[in-house]
Design a protein around this motif. Sequence first.
Motif, PDB file in Angstrom:
ATOM      1  N   UNK A 143      -1.543   1.283   7.265  1.00  0.00           N
ATOM      2  CA  UNK A 143      -0.412   0.561   7.844  1.00  0.00           C
ATOM      3  C   UNK A 143       0.618   0.377   6.738  1.00  0.00           C
ATOM      4  N   UNK A 144       1.764   0.995   6.872  1.00  0.00           N
ATOM      5  CA  UNK A 144       2.858   0.848   5.911  1.00  0.00           C
ATOM      6  C   UNK A 144       4.119   1.189   6.696  1.00  0.00           C
ATOM      7  N   UNK A 145       4.631   0.192   7.421  1.00  0.00           N
ATOM      8  CA  UNK A 145       5.678   0.437   8.406  1.00  0.00           C
ATOM      9  C   UNK A 145       6.969   0.946   7.779  1.00  0.00           C
ATOM     10  N   UNK A 203       1.720   8.302   9.042  1.00  0.00           N
ATOM     11  CA  UNK A 203       3.086   8.334   8.529  1.00  0.00           C
ATOM     12  C   UNK A 203       3.173   8.067   7.019  1.00  0.00           C
ATOM     13  N   UNK A 204       2.441   7.102   6.482  1.00  0.00           N
ATOM     14  CA  UNK A 204       2.558   6.867   5.039  1.00  0.00           C
ATOM     15  C   UNK A 204       2.179   8.076   4.188  1.00  0.00           C
ATOM     16  N   UNK A 205       1.094   8.763   4.537  1.00  0.00           N
ATOM     17  CA  UNK A 205       0.715   9.937   3.748  1.00  0.00           C
ATOM     18  C   UNK A 205       1.638  11.116   4.025  1.00  0.00           C
ATOM     19  N   UNK A 206       2.217  11.194   5.227  1.00  0.00           N
ATOM     20  CA  UNK A 206       3.132  12.281   5.549  1.00  0.00           C
ATOM     21  C   UNK A 206       4.488  12.125   4.867  1.00  0.00           C
ATOM     22  N   UNK A 207       4.951  10.883   4.698  1.00  0.00           N
ATOM     23  CA  UNK A 207       6.292  10.639   4.197  1.00  0.00           C
ATOM     24  C   UNK A 207       6.325   9.976   2.823  1.00  0.00           C
ATOM     25  N   UNK A 208       5.155   9.712   2.245  1.00  0.00           N
ATOM     26  CA  UNK A 208       5.102   8.989   0.979  1.00  0.00           C
ATOM     27  C   UNK A 208       5.796   9.681  -0.171  1.00  0.00           C
ATOM     28  N   UNK A 268      -1.591   5.768  -4.895  1.00  0.00           N
ATOM     29  CA  UNK A 268      -0.733   6.705  -4.158  1.00  0.00           C
ATOM     30  C   UNK A 268       0.402   5.940  -3.491  1.00  0.00           C
ATOM     31  N   UNK A 269       1.504   6.623  -3.256  1.00  0.00           N
ATOM     32  CA  UNK A 269       2.646   5.964  -2.627  1.00  0.00           C
ATOM     33  C   UNK A 269       2.284   5.327  -1.296  1.00  0.00           C
ATOM     34  N   UNK A 270       1.446   6.009  -0.514  1.00  0.00           N
ATOM     35  CA  UNK A 270       1.109   5.496   0.815  1.00  0.00           C
ATOM     36  C   UNK A 270       0.251   4.241   0.766  1.00  0.00           C
ATOM     37  N   UNK A 271      -0.314   3.938  -0.381  1.00  0.00           N
ATOM     38  CA  UNK A 271      -1.134   2.738  -0.526  1.00  0.00           C
ATOM     39  C   UNK A 271      -0.412   1.614  -1.252  1.00  0.00           C
ATOM     40  N   UNK A 272       0.899   1.787  -1.472  1.00  0.00           N
ATOM     41  CA  UNK A 272       1.670   0.677  -2.022  1.00  0.00           C
ATOM     42  C   UNK A 272       2.114   0.833  -3.446  1.00  0.00           C
TER      43      UNK A 272
END
Length: 320
Positions: free
Chosen positions: A84-86, A94-99, A221-225
């Motif tokens: 969850x990373x709106x 989405x977070x891993x696709x757009x991170x 990783x970017x998708x994890x904050x």
Amino acid sequence: MALWRYPTIPTSEITPESLYRERRQFMKQSAGLALAAALPSMVTAAENPIKLPDWKQQLASVPASPFSSDEPLTDERTITTYNNFFEFGTRKRDPSDWGHYLKTDPWLVKVEGEVARPGVYDLNELIRPEWLEERIYRLRCVEAWSMVIPWSGFQLSELLKRLEPTSRAKYVVFETLYDPQQFPGQKQETIRWPYTEGLRMDEAMNPLTLMAVGLYGKPLPNQNGAPLRLVVPWKYGFKSIKSIVTIRLQEHQPVSSWQQLAPREYGFYANVNPQVSHPRWSQASERRLGKSGRQATLMFNGYAEQVAHLYKGMDLEKNY
């Protein structure tokens, strides 16, 4: 808001704890010289960026914390692809696709409010290498799923003490970066941007409260904050705000982003409490990603011994 679906993940994909521990021990034994070389005094990026401590190189060899859980870890692929990373979007992928849009170096953090040392700091100024440790924490989502994650980071209390809060500092407020060019999800009015969260000062100073900069022995990783996020293991995951750029200490209780969006469903405290149901689903049980079936949800996510005293005498149904 829709109830998100969780994937079916074979147990074979979860890293065996014994293998992970063996790898960690090897890294610790082989990283002695690198660790020793990476402990010089911190200087600002403007003074000499080459001599900044390379804390990222130490993440594979930081000491284990006694606060860690001994539960089997959730596999790294699940942790980094089911988020969850709106700011990146509302779908779990989405977070891993757009991170890759997010640029995390350099990274500036603004400190303001009731502190003796306000200012804009390079992230490398805020992290003391000797603070770093690894903690295996459960992360419980309000949507009734959970993970067990090997975070690397440091106690928020260490940072706050260094910033010297004043006697008027009763709450700590955090804000995520607002930049729709890097965060495509911010182009939608999903919530009121920038994402804002807060803690009471005693919650922030509790030794369980972590500022995470890595997981699985590597930088976040970017998708994890990335590069800096909060982890409050006895609260639901939305309290653990990601990609922090502002830390503000203040006297009055803040209103967080989810409170603004849905106050009937999301309160300020967000403590894991299986006795109080979310208006749209029960919190009495949870699905551990990577495991079959469900398990009972524990009060304060299993950390009652360390944090229950913070809420003594409070009505935890009213203060949800």
